[in-house]
Design an enzyme around this catalytic site. Structure first.
Site, PDB file in Angstrom:
ATOM      1  CG  HIS B  56      -2.034   0.961   1.167  1.00 20.48           C
ATOM      2  ND1 HIS B  56      -3.289   0.687   1.663  1.00 20.48           N
ATOM      3  CD2 HIS B  56      -2.103   2.225   0.667  1.00 20.48           C
ATOM      4  CE1 HIS B  56      -4.073   1.738   1.474  1.00 20.48           C
ATOM      5  NE2 HIS B  56      -3.373   2.693   0.876  1.00 20.48           N
ATOM      6  CG  HIS B  58      -1.121   6.630  -1.805  1.00 17.72           C
ATOM      7  ND1 HIS B  58      -2.246   6.483  -2.585  1.00 17.72           N
ATOM      8  CD2 HIS B  58      -1.451   6.136  -0.579  1.00 17.72           C
ATOM      9  CE1 HIS B  58      -3.225   5.943  -1.862  1.00 17.72           C
ATOM     10  NE2 HIS B  58      -2.767   5.723  -0.644  1.00 17.72           N
ATOM     11  NE  ARG B  60       0.110  11.456  -2.878  1.00 18.09           N
ATOM     12  CZ  ARG B  60      -0.896  10.870  -2.236  1.00 18.09           C
ATOM     13  NH1 ARG B  60      -1.745  10.101  -2.904  1.00 18.09           N
ATOM     14  NH2 ARG B  60      -1.079  11.052  -0.955  1.00 18.09           N
ATOM     15  CG  ASN B  90      -5.033   7.556  -4.650  1.00 19.98           C
ATOM     16  OD1 ASN B  90      -3.967   6.974  -4.815  1.00 19.98           O
ATOM     17  ND2 ASN B  90      -5.302   8.255  -3.567  1.00 19.98           N
ATOM     18  CG  ASP B 150      -6.287   3.394  -0.532  1.00 22.28           C
ATOM     19  OD1 ASP B 150      -6.887   3.094   0.497  1.00 22.28           O
ATOM     20  OD2 ASP B 150      -5.338   4.207  -0.560  1.00 22.28           O
ATOM     21  CG  HIS B 177     -10.459   3.483   1.685  1.00 24.53           C
ATOM     22  ND1 HIS B 177      -9.347   4.254   1.921  1.00 24.53           N
ATOM     23  CD2 HIS B 177     -11.488   4.133   2.274  1.00 24.53           C
ATOM     24  CE1 HIS B 177      -9.699   5.320   2.633  1.00 24.53           C
ATOM     25  NE2 HIS B 177     -11.000   5.277   2.857  1.00 24.53           N
ATOM     26  CG  ASN B 276      -9.595   8.448   5.401  1.00 22.12           C
ATOM     27  OD1 ASN B 276     -10.161   7.955   6.366  1.00 22.12           O
ATOM     28  ND2 ASN B 276     -10.164   8.520   4.208  1.00 22.12           N
ATOM     29  CG  ASP B 303      -2.426   4.745   3.540  1.00 23.64           C
ATOM     30  OD1 ASP B 303      -2.293   5.106   2.350  1.00 23.64           O
ATOM     31  OD2 ASP B 303      -3.422   5.047   4.224  1.00 23.64           O
ATOM     32  CG  HIS B 307      -0.525  14.903   1.270  1.00 19.18           C
ATOM     33  ND1 HIS B 307      -1.374  14.896   0.189  1.00 19.18           N
ATOM     34  CD2 HIS B 307      -0.953  13.913   2.081  1.00 19.18           C
ATOM     35  CE1 HIS B 307      -2.285  13.945   0.349  1.00 19.18           C
ATOM     36  NE2 HIS B 307      -2.049  13.331   1.479  1.00 19.18           N
TER      37      HIS B 307
END
Lengths: 326, 428
Positions: B56, B58, B60, B90, B150, B177, B276, B303, B307
């Site tokens: 899991h 990200h 980006r 995502n 997710d 999710h 989250n 996860d 950011h």
């Protein structure tokens, strides 16, 4: 007293009593022909309002002007904020213009706390209401009103609210007024009962220093003050209660219910009232209702807070002059 | 490629052994192996694990290269001891077509720091309405086997049922999710004592638990397997435990931050703690640790959610949800599971490499440290203690909740099929 006023929970009993006593002194200014003190001459205060609020902003502005501060009003609408500027940049821009204190109203819970604790700015921060978190000057003006009405203007000096039974009715879940009042009233020794439909009480309320009841009629006879909170009609669309009328029948305060209160007990409301919803016109216009007094007292309380935080010239409150060397 | 001799490492935390790498594979494991012709890595006192696998992550890219790229994300992964990461769907555009997953897969291969296995979206645009072309993503060069929306829950029960059924044709798995959307409208943090005081919108545990309960029953009904992303509550643990006892094919992951942090931290209103699912309570943390120890929760997954600074340097409500995690995951697991006696290093290897590789079918990863196996390895200095300094991160983003916190353990070396990606804590 701390440097900022973010939450009613941050105030000690002595802090709070000092603010209430100082507010009594400030109230006398309002009785003079010239309603002005030179205390904050040369100080600049910005009223930074990201949320629409007429009465709180005007109340702060009146308080600031009576203390001779220079006042800048900033509202988010039509400003750079509406073009996407961050809170940090807005605050820094204003501080660069030489601001000593920021009075902030913001829709996001915790925004004043962030402003005071993130190192973005040095100015004193006063929370004028943040999201569903806190509205400490409202709680202070409510306590001031209760002390005057239930103990007395002069008799109340130096006193807290020990043993007073205060009932707060309405949308506790979405109310910063309820949170601030529970904190402050508990600090001042009062016994607080919250009354609301279970849908409008937050999960987690069990740890709050107060009682919770779903039955208004059983609580009224044991109340020295009953504070009605505004209930927005839109809440029924999210199934918090079935209809406006049902809410009104179960939790609204009308003349019949008011008659169940002890003779000395007062009815309070932070405003704006929704007549016919949580309060009937009969109650709102009765002499037991303090809503207009609360507005007047709000100016005195805000004068006291600004005076104590920004450090006036009078020696009476030396323990609050922590912001001087900034 | 030349030979590498890792000398005296505690393989899976056991007795010191030498491990000889030749090219892409482990040639021998034993004591007193000859160093002739080999570069020697002195590993006395350190623990050698199979390369970690993150189910899991990200990354980006494409779309939010300001927060992470496949390059910076895989460098962060190598830094944290990972040899394979599963990249969530995502992105912008969403990884819901063969084209996007192939792009992400190829970028991972080109950079060479860590295998990147793209996860495909379950539904078009993550919108929960129409199944994406799951078969096409599976057949693509990326060979997608894990599908997830997710960030969003596949909340429509019929869509979820169909997805669970459909991927059986090629042995895929849906990673859910679990977040009932209506119960979490405006949610900002765990709903409970702290949210009541702070006046932040609540994200109730039941919003996660009700979806997990539904999905394990759906999986049972259609005879599929289901994977639960970032399980975060004590109640979810009980449901998964019950489902496993019934023989339902469910697997579950927990993040490092849910093993360590609680919602008390939100009192600072510092959005670095906004994530989250949200940070929960002490009771949940303990339930999650126990569940990971007893195997109810199968794996740790980061996860990792990068950011940009401005998305965290603001008021809570305006901030993005998520934390970076690849470079601190193993340290947090050591702190919460190993140093507490709940899990030994063999258990860590199982939860952070073997099982995630099995769930995601990452060929060549999560294998035993023995002769003939691919040389995907991670060497850990477990005696190290130090403060987390985000300035040293390989990730493009710095949104870690551990800044300044002292944590144990440090990955010193990572090998991806015999090629060192991290040497003495420095990326190659």
């Amino acid at each position: 007293m701390q440097r900022h006023l973010i939450s009613a929970a941050d105030l000690t009993r002595d802090d709070a009593v000092l603010i209430l006593d100082t507010a009594e002194e400030m109230a006398r200014v309002a009785d003079r022909p010239i309603k002005k003190l030179p205390t904050l001459r040369g100080r600049t205060i910005v009223n930074l309002f990201f949320e629409d609020s007429t009465r709180t902003r005007i109340s702060f502005e009146a308080a600031e002007k009576r203390l001779s501060a220079d006042v800048i009003n900033f509202t988010a609408k039509g400003s750079s904020v509406s073009k996407g500027e961050s809170l940090k940049d807005t605050a820094q821009t204003l501080e660069a213009m030489g601001v000593d204190a920021v009075v902030i109203r913001h829709g996001a819970s915790g925004a004043p706390y962030r402003l005071a604790n993130s190192g973005w700015i040095d100015a004193a921060v006063i929370n004028a209401g943040d999201g569903t978190h806190q509205h400490p000057t409202q709680a202070l003006l409510d306590a001031f009103t209760m002390r005057r009405r239930l103990i007395g203007r002069d008799a109340g000096l130096g006193q807290d609210l020990s043993g007073k039974r205060i009932t707060i009715v309405g949308d506790v879940l979405h109310s910063r007024v309820a949170r601030s009042n529970v904190d402050l009233l508990h600090t001042l020794g009062a016994e607080v009962t919250l009354v609301a439909p279970p849908t409008l009480v937050p999960v987690g309320v069990g740890t709050w220093p107060c009682e919770v009841s779903y039955d208004l009629d059983s609580v009224l006879p044991k109340s020295d003050a009953v504070m009605m909170l505004r209930v927005q009609r839109e809440r029924m669309n999210a199934a918090f209660f079935p209809t406006e009328r049902e809410y009104s029948r179960r939790y609204g305060l009308d003349g019949e219910r008011m008659a169940k209160m002890p003779g000395h007990a007062i009815v309070m409301h932070p405003g704006p009232m929704v007549r016919g919803m949580e309060i009937t016109a009969e109650v709102a216009d009765s002499d037991r209702c303090t809503v207009v007094e609360q507005v007047a007292n709000g100016v005195s309380i805000r004068m006291a807070v600004l005076y104590l935080l920004l450090g006036g010239n009078e020696p009476a409150v030396t323990n609050a002059r922590t912001n001087e060397e900034k | 490629m030349s030979k590498i001799l890792i000398r005296g490492a505690k393989v899976l935390g056991g007795e010191p052994q030498d491990v000889l790498i030749d090219g892409e594979v482990i040639e021998a494991v034993g004591t007193g192996l000859s160093a002739e012709g080999a570069e020697v890595v002195e590993a006395a006192g350190k623990v050698l694990l199979p390369g970690l696998v993150d189910l899991h992550t990200h990354l980006r890219e494409p779309g939010r290269e300001d927060s992470e790229t496949v390059l910076t994300g895989t460098r962060a992964a190598a830094s944290g001891g990972y040899t394979a990461v599963f990249a969530m769907a995502n992105t912008f555009p969403v990884a819901d077509t063969a084209g996007v997953v192939e792009q992400v897969y190829r970028l991972g291969q080109e950079h060479g720091y860590c295998d990147v296995q793209p996860i495909g979206a379950v539904t078009v645009g993550l919108e929960g309405r129409k199944l994406a072309e799951l078969g096409a993503m599976h057949e693509s060069a990326a060979g997608v086997t894990v599908f997830s929306d997710d960030g969003k829950c596949v909340d429509d029960a019929v869509i979820m049922r169909r997805a669970l059924e459909y991927v059986k044709a090629f042995g895929g798995v849906v990673a859910q999710h679990a977040q009932e959307p209506r119960l979490t409208e405006g949610a900002q943090m765990n709903e409970g004592i702290v949210s009541a005081e702070l006046g932040l919108g609540g994200w109730p545990a039941v919003a996660e638990e009700s979806i997990i309960a539904r999905d394990v029953l759906l999986a049972e009904h259609v005879g599929s397997r289901v994977h639960i992303c970032h399980l975060s509550t004590a109640g979810s643990v009980e449901i998964v435990r019950w489902a496993k006892s019934r023989g339902i094919a469910v697997t579950a992951e927990v993040t490092p931050h849910h093993l360590l942090l609680t919602d008390e931290l939100v009192r600072t209103y510092n959005p670095v703690y906004k994530v989250n699912p949200p940070l929960r309570t002490e009771r949940d943390v303990h339930a999650l640790r126990e569940a990971l120890a007893d195997g109810t929760i199968d794996i740790v997954a980061t996860d990792h959610a990068p950011h940009p600074h401005e998305d965290k340097d603001c008021e809570w409500a305006a901030a993005a949800m998520g934390m970076v995690g690849l470079e601190t995951a193993l340290s947090v697991v050591q702190e919460t599971m190993v140093d507490t006696g709940l899990l030994d290093w063999a258990g860590v290897a199982d939860r952070m490499s073997v099982k995630p590789a099995q769930i995601g079918q990452a060929t060549g990863h999560g294998r035993p440290v023995s002769a003939g196996e691919p040389a995907n390895l991670t060497l850990v200095d477990t005696e190290y203690r130090g403060q987390v300094d985000p300035a040293g991160f390989a990730s493009r983003s710095r949104n870690t909740p551990y800044q300044g916190r002292e944590l144990p353990g440090r990955v010193t070396h990572t090998w991806l099929r015999g090629k060192a990606t991290l040497v003495d804590g420095k990326l190659t």
